[in-house]
Design a protein around this motif. Structure first.
Motif, PDB file in Angstrom:
ATOM      1  N   PHE A  54      38.829  39.719  43.420  1.00  0.00           N
ATOM      2  CA  PHE A  54      39.720  39.367  42.327  1.00  0.00           C
ATOM      3  C   PHE A  54      41.102  39.977  42.558  1.00  0.00           C
ATOM      4  N   PRO A  55      42.131  39.442  41.901  1.00  0.00           N
ATOM      5  CA  PRO A  55      43.436  40.110  41.936  1.00  0.00           C
ATOM      6  C   PRO A  55      43.302  41.543  41.420  1.00  0.00           C
ATOM      7  N   GLU A  56      44.200  42.398  41.852  1.00  0.00           N
ATOM      8  CA  GLU A  56      44.111  43.825  41.534  1.00  0.00           C
ATOM      9  C   GLU A  56      44.066  44.086  40.030  1.00  0.00           C
ATOM     10  N   GLU A  57      44.851  43.312  39.255  1.00  0.00           N
ATOM     11  CA  GLU A  57      44.874  43.554  37.815  1.00  0.00           C
ATOM     12  C   GLU A  57      43.534  43.210  37.162  1.00  0.00           C
ATOM     13  N   VAL A  58      42.832  42.193  37.696  1.00  0.00           N
ATOM     14  CA  VAL A  58      41.509  41.837  37.176  1.00  0.00           C
ATOM     15  C   VAL A  58      40.501  42.921  37.539  1.00  0.00           C
ATOM     16  N   THR A  59      40.580  43.407  38.763  1.00  0.00           N
ATOM     17  CA  THR A  59      39.683  44.478  39.207  1.00  0.00           C
ATOM     18  C   THR A  59      39.839  45.713  38.342  1.00  0.00           C
ATOM     19  N   ARG A  60      41.089  46.053  38.030  1.00  0.00           N
ATOM     20  CA  ARG A  60      41.323  47.220  37.169  1.00  0.00           C
ATOM     21  C   ARG A  60      40.744  46.992  35.781  1.00  0.00           C
ATOM     22  N   GLU A  61      40.881  45.781  35.267  1.00  0.00           N
ATOM     23  CA  GLU A  61      40.388  45.480  33.923  1.00  0.00           C
ATOM     24  C   GLU A  61      38.857  45.552  33.868  1.00  0.00           C
ATOM     25  N   LEU A  62      38.207  45.035  34.902  1.00  0.00           N
ATOM     26  CA  LEU A  62      36.739  45.069  34.945  1.00  0.00           C
ATOM     27  C   LEU A  62      36.226  46.497  35.107  1.00  0.00           C
ATOM     28  N   ASN A  63      36.939  47.300  35.916  1.00  0.00           N
ATOM     29  CA  ASN A  63      36.659  48.733  36.040  1.00  0.00           C
ATOM     30  C   ASN A  63      35.211  49.032  36.427  1.00  0.00           C
ATOM     31  N   ALA A  64      34.659  48.241  37.328  1.00  0.00           N
ATOM     32  CA  ALA A  64      33.274  48.451  37.772  1.00  0.00           C
ATOM     33  C   ALA A  64      33.210  49.488  38.884  1.00  0.00           C
ATOM     34  N   ASP A  65      32.056  50.148  38.998  1.00  0.00           N
ATOM     35  CA  ASP A  65      31.835  51.052  40.128  1.00  0.00           C
ATOM     36  C   ASP A  65      31.653  50.252  41.418  1.00  0.00           C
ATOM     37  N   ILE A  66      30.940  49.146  41.306  1.00  0.00           N
ATOM     38  CA  ILE A  66      30.696  48.272  42.455  1.00  0.00           C
ATOM     39  C   ILE A  66      30.884  46.836  41.984  1.00  0.00           C
ATOM     40  N   SER A  67      31.662  46.051  42.710  1.00  0.00           N
ATOM     41  CA  SER A  67      31.873  44.639  42.376  1.00  0.00           C
ATOM     42  C   SER A  67      31.494  43.768  43.571  1.00  0.00           C
ATOM     43  N   ILE A  68      30.700  42.757  43.308  1.00  0.00           N
ATOM     44  CA  ILE A  68      30.360  41.757  44.312  1.00  0.00           C
ATOM     45  C   ILE A  68      30.874  40.416  43.800  1.00  0.00           C
ATOM     46  N   TYR A  69      31.754  39.781  44.566  1.00  0.00           N
ATOM     47  CA  TYR A  69      32.283  38.479  44.177  1.00  0.00           C
ATOM     48  C   TYR A  69      32.202  37.578  45.398  1.00  0.00           C
ATOM     49  N   ARG A  70      31.377  36.535  45.313  1.00  0.00           N
ATOM     50  CA  ARG A  70      31.111  35.660  46.454  1.00  0.00           C
ATOM     51  C   ARG A  70      31.064  34.204  46.022  1.00  0.00           C
ATOM     52  N   HIS A  71      31.282  33.324  47.019  1.00  0.00           N
ATOM     53  CA  HIS A  71      31.136  31.886  46.815  1.00  0.00           C
ATOM     54  C   HIS A  71      30.058  31.384  47.773  1.00  0.00           C
ATOM     55  N   TYR A  72      28.966  30.905  47.204  1.00  0.00           N
ATOM     56  CA  TYR A  72      27.848  30.396  47.989  1.00  0.00           C
ATOM     57  C   TYR A  72      27.936  28.872  48.073  1.00  0.00           C
ATOM     58  N   ARG A  73      27.735  28.344  49.279  1.00  0.00           N
ATOM     59  CA  ARG A  73      27.809  26.902  49.471  1.00  0.00           C
ATOM     60  C   ARG A  73      26.627  26.431  50.316  1.00  0.00           C
ATOM     61  N   ALA A  74      26.062  25.298  49.937  1.00  0.00           N
ATOM     62  CA  ALA A  74      25.008  24.650  50.717  1.00  0.00           C
ATOM     63  C   ALA A  74      25.580  23.373  51.304  1.00  0.00           C
ATOM     64  N   ASP A  75      25.639  23.294  52.636  1.00  0.00           N
ATOM     65  CA  ASP A  75      26.216  22.137  53.326  1.00  0.00           C
ATOM     66  C   ASP A  75      27.637  21.877  52.805  1.00  0.00           C
TER      67      ASP A  75
END
Length: 217
Positions: A54-75
């Motif tokens: 995420f953009p830095e400002e979103v990351t700061r707002e979420l304030n998580a210890d660990i963040s996983i952000y992924r896009h999964y695609r099939a074919d």
């Protein structure tokens, strides 16, 4: 008039509650000593993921210890996005992020919200999670989200998670948790299909997450 017996019982319950609360707050908060969520498989149920952030400002707002952000695609299909925000005991085990507020705040109109059951791979048990459909400019965000506590406790409401967090702190001196969200963006004629794909994929995520849950001591 309150009987002497009832009065004494009330006093005992009050003193017991105060003692338990004091015990919880007297114990040192555990710290995350081993992460693991970042090792959640990139290849899962026929989908392959690419990492995102995420953009830095979103990351700061979420304030998580660990963040996983992924896009999964099939074919060549429409990708689905996975977000896991983990909060250790020191951060209270939960996020302030709320899709029911965040989506309208971003201009999305929520048109459907309900709970759905996601069966486990053994088909004998299932977890209740939240389903949301929001629409903007002819495009739909189809979403599943839930809270997860103690690795295996899956809850559809923040109230339920709070109860589990209190129990965890009393019994294990631990009340860490995560907010988990799966979403796709599709046109109107693909909403039903997207919902089915998300529910199927959610079963795999629910099965995998406990294996990679962080360790606190």
């Amino acid at each position: 008039m309150i009987s002497r017996k009832s009065f004494l019982a009330s006093v005992i319950m009050l003193l017991t509650t105060i003692a338990l609360v004091g015990l919880v707050f007297a114990r040192p908060e555990p710290a995350v000593v081993q992460t693991g969520l970042e090792r959640l498989p990139l290849n899962l149920a026929g989908y392959h993921a690419i990492e995102d952030r995420f953009p830095e400002e979103v990351t700061r707002e979420l304030n998580a210890d660990i963040s996983i952000y992924r896009h999964y695609r099939a074919d060549a299909g429409t990708p689905l996005s996975l977000y896991v925000g983990y909060y250790g005991t020191a951060k209270g085990g939960r996020t302030g992020h709320n899709p029911y507020a965040c989506l309208p705040g971003a201009g999305w109109a929520i048109v459907d919200t309900r709970t759905v059951m996601i069966p486990h791979s053994n088909q004998t048990t299932a977890d209740k999670v939240n389903y949301v459909q929001a629409r903007r400019d002819g495009l739909n965000t189809v979403m599943l989200h839930w809270y997860q506590t103690s690795g295996t406790k899956v809850l559809s409401t923040g109230v339920g998670q709070n109860i589990e967090r209190i129990r965890g702190r009393l019994l294990r001196n631990r009340n860490d948790g995560a907010f988990v969200q799966l979403s796709m963006q599709v046109p109107d004629d693909q909403v039903t299909n997207a919902a089915a794909k998300l529910q199927q994929f959610a079963g795999n995520v629910l099965e995998q997450l406990p294996k990679y849950w962080p360790v606190e001591r």
